[in-house]
Design an enzyme around this catalytic site. Structure first.
Site, PDB file in Angstrom:
ATOM      1  N   GLY A  29       0.827  -1.216   0.000  1.00 55.84           N
ATOM      2  CA  GLY A  29       0.000   0.000   0.000  1.00 55.84           C
ATOM      3  C   GLY A  29       0.854   1.256   0.000  1.00 55.84           C
ATOM      4  O   GLY A  29       1.871   1.305   0.686  1.00 55.84           O
ATOM      5  N   ARG A  90       1.477  -5.012  -5.945  1.00 56.59           N
ATOM      6  CA  ARG A  90       1.415  -6.270  -5.204  1.00 56.59           C
ATOM      7  C   ARG A  90       1.830  -7.341  -6.201  1.00 56.59           C
ATOM      8  O   ARG A  90       1.446  -7.285  -7.361  1.00 56.59           O
ATOM      9  CB  ARG A  90       0.015  -6.479  -4.644  1.00 56.59           C
ATOM     10  CG  ARG A  90      -0.305  -5.399  -3.603  1.00 56.59           C
ATOM     11  CD  ARG A  90      -1.435  -5.762  -2.674  1.00 56.59           C
ATOM     12  NE  ARG A  90      -1.333  -4.995  -1.432  1.00 56.59           N
ATOM     13  CZ  ARG A  90      -1.855  -3.771  -1.258  1.00 56.59           C
ATOM     14  NH1 ARG A  90      -2.478  -3.167  -2.241  1.00 56.59           N
ATOM     15  NH2 ARG A  90      -1.728  -3.155  -0.104  1.00 56.59           N
ATOM     16  N   ASP A 121       4.008  -4.752   6.455  1.00 54.38           N
ATOM     17  CA  ASP A 121       4.480  -6.038   6.986  1.00 54.38           C
ATOM     18  C   ASP A 121       4.532  -7.137   5.926  1.00 54.38           C
ATOM     19  O   ASP A 121       5.397  -8.004   5.976  1.00 54.38           O
ATOM     20  CB  ASP A 121       3.665  -6.464   8.211  1.00 54.38           C
ATOM     21  CG  ASP A 121       2.189  -6.543   7.930  1.00 54.38           C
ATOM     22  OD1 ASP A 121       1.726  -5.929   6.950  1.00 54.38           O
ATOM     23  OD2 ASP A 121       1.480  -7.227   8.692  1.00 54.38           O
ATOM     24  N   THR A 144       3.316   2.900   5.922  1.00 53.27           N
ATOM     25  CA  THR A 144       1.903   2.521   5.812  1.00 53.27           C
ATOM     26  C   THR A 144       1.076   3.490   6.643  1.00 53.27           C
ATOM     27  O   THR A 144       1.493   3.863   7.744  1.00 53.27           O
ATOM     28  CB  THR A 144       1.632   1.077   6.283  1.00 53.27           C
ATOM     29  OG1 THR A 144       0.227   0.927   6.516  1.00 53.27           O
ATOM     30  CG2 THR A 144       2.350   0.741   7.582  1.00 53.27           C
ATOM     31  N   ILE A 145      -0.081   3.869   6.118  1.00 55.21           N
ATOM     32  CA  ILE A 145      -0.905   4.826   6.870  1.00 55.21           C
ATOM     33  C   ILE A 145      -1.496   4.183   8.131  1.00 55.21           C
ATOM     34  O   ILE A 145      -1.940   4.875   9.029  1.00 55.21           O
ATOM     35  CB  ILE A 145      -2.046   5.435   6.014  1.00 55.21           C
ATOM     36  CG1 ILE A 145      -3.022   4.369   5.505  1.00 55.21           C
ATOM     37  CG2 ILE A 145      -1.481   6.248   4.873  1.00 55.21           C
ATOM     38  CD1 ILE A 145      -4.310   4.948   4.948  1.00 55.21           C
ATOM     39  N   ASP A 146      -1.518   2.829   8.185  1.00 56.25           N
ATOM     40  CA  ASP A 146      -2.238   2.151   9.266  1.00 56.25           C
ATOM     41  C   ASP A 146      -1.517   2.149  10.623  1.00 56.25           C
ATOM     42  O   ASP A 146      -2.144   1.892  11.648  1.00 56.25           O
ATOM     43  CB  ASP A 146      -2.527   0.700   8.875  1.00 56.25           C
ATOM     44  CG  ASP A 146      -3.558   0.630   7.755  1.00 56.25           C
ATOM     45  OD1 ASP A 146      -4.511   1.430   7.793  1.00 56.25           O
ATOM     46  OD2 ASP A 146      -3.396  -0.195   6.839  1.00 56.25           O
ATOM     47  N   ASP A 148       0.368  -0.095  11.963  1.00 56.87           N
ATOM     48  CA  ASP A 148       0.048  -1.373  12.617  1.00 56.87           C
ATOM     49  C   ASP A 148       1.167  -2.399  12.423  1.00 56.87           C
ATOM     50  O   ASP A 148       0.918  -3.589  12.334  1.00 56.87           O
ATOM     51  CB  ASP A 148      -1.275  -1.933  12.071  1.00 56.87           C
ATOM     52  CG  ASP A 148      -1.207  -2.216  10.580  1.00 56.87           C
ATOM     53  OD1 ASP A 148      -0.235  -1.778   9.927  1.00 56.87           O
ATOM     54  OD2 ASP A 148      -2.109  -2.893  10.067  1.00 56.87           O
ATOM     55  N   ARG A 190      -8.613  -1.761   8.063  1.00 62.60           N
ATOM     56  CA  ARG A 190      -9.337  -3.031   7.942  1.00 62.60           C
ATOM     57  C   ARG A 190      -9.179  -3.871   9.203  1.00 62.60           C
ATOM     58  O   ARG A 190     -10.097  -4.518   9.646  1.00 62.60           O
ATOM     59  CB  ARG A 190      -8.831  -3.819   6.728  1.00 62.60           C
ATOM     60  CG  ARG A 190      -9.813  -3.729   5.566  1.00 62.60           C
ATOM     61  CD  ARG A 190      -9.295  -4.441   4.369  1.00 62.60           C
ATOM     62  NE  ARG A 190      -8.194  -3.686   3.782  1.00 62.60           N
ATOM     63  CZ  ARG A 190      -7.340  -4.175   2.887  1.00 62.60           C
ATOM     64  NH1 ARG A 190      -7.445  -5.416   2.475  1.00 62.60           N
ATOM     65  NH2 ARG A 190      -6.395  -3.426   2.391  1.00 62.60           N
ATOM     66  N   ALA A 205     -14.513  13.476  18.267  1.00 64.67           N
ATOM     67  CA  ALA A 205     -15.685  12.631  18.009  1.00 64.67           C
ATOM     68  C   ALA A 205     -16.366  12.197  19.300  1.00 64.67           C
ATOM     69  O   ALA A 205     -15.724  12.068  20.347  1.00 64.67           O
ATOM     70  CB  ALA A 205     -15.246  11.400  17.218  1.00 64.67           C
TER      71      ALA A 205
HETATM   72  P1  ADP Z   1       2.088  -4.329   2.652  1.00 61.96           P
HETATM   73  O1  ADP Z   1       3.566  -4.437   2.475  1.00 61.96           O
HETATM   74  O2  ADP Z   1       1.590  -2.927   2.513  1.00 61.96           O
HETATM   75  O3  ADP Z   1       1.624  -5.050   3.904  1.00 61.96           O
HETATM   76  P2  ADP Z   1       1.137  -6.577   1.025  1.00 61.96           P
HETATM   77  O4  ADP Z   1       0.751  -7.432   2.204  1.00 61.96           O
HETATM   78  O5  ADP Z   1       0.195  -6.544  -0.113  1.00 61.96           O
HETATM   79  O6  ADP Z   1       1.402  -5.053   1.401  1.00 61.96           O
HETATM   80  O7  ADP Z   1       2.556  -7.123   0.516  1.00 61.96           O
HETATM   81  C1  ADP Z   1       3.208  -6.496  -0.574  1.00 61.96           C
HETATM   82  C2  ADP Z   1       3.943  -7.541  -1.370  1.00 61.96           C
HETATM   83  O8  ADP Z   1       4.919  -8.184  -0.549  1.00 61.96           O
HETATM   84  C3  ADP Z   1       3.092  -8.697  -1.886  1.00 61.96           C
HETATM   85  O9  ADP Z   1       2.391  -8.368  -3.071  1.00 61.96           O
HETATM   86  C4  ADP Z   1       4.132  -9.756  -2.138  1.00 61.96           C
HETATM   87  O10 ADP Z   1       4.809  -9.532  -3.351  1.00 61.96           O
HETATM   88  C5  ADP Z   1       5.097  -9.527  -0.974  1.00 61.96           C
HETATM   89  N1  ADP Z   1       4.765 -10.449   0.119  1.00 61.96           N
HETATM   90  C6  ADP Z   1       3.758 -10.351   1.020  1.00 61.96           C
HETATM   91  N2  ADP Z   1       3.737 -11.419   1.850  1.00 61.96           N
HETATM   92  C7  ADP Z   1       4.757 -12.215   1.453  1.00 61.96           C
HETATM   93  C8  ADP Z   1       5.245 -13.499   1.888  1.00 61.96           C
HETATM   94  N3  ADP Z   1       4.696 -14.156   2.900  1.00 61.96           N
HETATM   95  N4  ADP Z   1       6.302 -14.013   1.215  1.00 61.96           N
HETATM   96  C9  ADP Z   1       6.884 -13.359   0.186  1.00 61.96           C
HETATM   97  N5  ADP Z   1       6.467 -12.162  -0.267  1.00 61.96           N
HETATM   98  C10 ADP Z   1       5.421 -11.597   0.342  1.00 61.96           C
END
Ligand code: ADP
Length: 339
Positions: A29, A90, A121, A144-146, A148, A190, A205
């Site tokens: 994100g 992604r 994460d 990340t804006i969350d 978390d 979420r 609020a």
């Molecule tokens: P964020 O980093 O914002 O949490 P995502 O969970 O969509 O976003 O993860 C971003 C990208 O990181 C995924 O599209 C994927 O390419 C990679 N990724 C996420 N989880 C895994 C995992 N368990 N193993 C390998 N790559 C991962």
């Protein structure tokens, strides 16, 4: 003021790690402040006599070989811009070992010997595996804006998202009070109520509804009624999108059934965009720079983050599953202030 770690003694070999090319990518994100982090990584690398490389479109771009040199002026004039100039994605293929091997080989082809991943994460789970399977030095920067992510109390983009939410609540409050209305304001989150909590308290609020704290429609009605009894003619209720009611729209329906007509506004992706706040620029500039310092100091893997007033580095293996980070005591404060 954040205390910055020094890395002089971190390299077991006793000498500074030297990298030729440090690459940076943004993944998952997007969040306001990612550009400031990209700029910091590129400029810190160049300042320490390394070449900086930018990977377009996160792990997808890594697999496609979209890896280009970044000079100091290539990151000029981006500190104030939302989104990410490197773009993000992604990438399903990165979930496979063969996908990650392909990404590593593309980095090797370009002479890249260290990588900084700016993301959430999910991105760090990928970064951890990439390091473990190839030995490539990889440092994560939380964007990340969350807010978390385990291992840090602050993430790049959170402050801006909260500020955007508060500004929009201020506008909604004008119309809510002019028309004596109850307004539900849905914010992002979420699984985490962190944005809702900060936006709710900052926006004054009456109620804050989050996934981590169980409330009933009856208790929300009671809060509205209590306000009415003491002369309040309008109420703002901040709702995290992932709350048990499924967001502001279903909650508005449930309230209407109990005789409380309400309007709702979904802030949605507006919170992801916009110029980053001064806080997020400072955070991104600091964490991006420290990521490079850590690499040069010999740290091979892990995420830079904030604990108390210190910048820290945690091994990816320590990040584990996200604990519930929401500081619940703040709900008591929010309740008191809505009396
Ligand atoms: P964020 O980093 O914002 O949490 P995502 O969970 O969509 O976003 O993860 C971003 C990208 O990181 C995924 O599209 C994927 O390419 C990679 N990724 C996420 N989880 C895994 C995992 N368990 N193993 C390998 N790559 C991962």
């Amino acid at each position: 003021m954040l205390k910055i770690p020094t890395f002089k003694n971190l390299d077991k070999a006793g000498k500074k790690q030297k990298y030729k090319r440090i690459a940076v990518l943004t993944s998952g994100g997007d969040a306001p402040g990612m550009n400031a982090a990209i700029r910091a990584v590129a400029r810190a690398a160049i300042a320490h006599d390394c070449e900086a490389m930018g990977v377009q479109r996160g792990y997808s771009g890594l697999l496609e070989g979209l890896i280009h040199p970044m000079g100091p002026s290539s990151v000029a004039n981006i500190i104030q811009r939302g989104g990410t100039v490197l773009r993000t994605s992604r990438c399903k293929e990165f979930l496979t070992k063969s996908g990650r091997k392909k990404g590593y080989e593309n980095l090797c082809k370009q002479g890249v010997d260290a990588l900084v991943v700016i993301g959430g994460d999910g991105s760090f789970r990928g970064a951890k595996l990439l390091h473990e399977e190839t030995g490539l030095a990889v440092i994560g920067v939380p964007g990340t804006i969350d807010n978390d992510i385990a291992g840090t109390e602050d993430t790049i983009g959170f402050d801006t998202a909260v500020n955007t939410g508060v500004q929009l609540i201020d506008k909604i409050r004008d119309t809510a009070s002019s028309h004596d209305r109850v307004f539900l304001v849905e914010v992002m989150g979420r699984h985490s109520g962190m944005i809702a909590l900060y936006t709710g308290i900052g926006g004054g609020a009456e109620s804050i509804i989050v996934p981590e704290v169980d409330v009933t429609v009856d208790s929300i009605c009671e809060t509205i009624d209590r306000g009415v009894r003491r002369g309040k003619t309008s109420s703002i209720i901040v709702v995290a999108e992932g709350c048990k009611f499924g967001g502001a729209a279903p909650l508005a329906k449930a309230l209407e059934k109990r005789g409380h007509a309400s309007h709702f506004t979904i802030l949605g992706h507006t919170q992801r965009g916009g110029s980053p706040s001064a806080h997020d620029r400072m955070l991104a500039s600091t964490l991006g720079s420290v990521a490079v310092h850590a690499l040069l100091g010999g740290v091979k893997e892990g995420m830079v983050g904030v604990k108390g007033n210190e910048v820290v580095i945690n091994s990816f293996s320590k990040l584990g599953k996200n604990p519930t980070l929401l500081p619940k005591e703040f709900f008591k404060i929010a309740k008191d202030l809505a009396v």
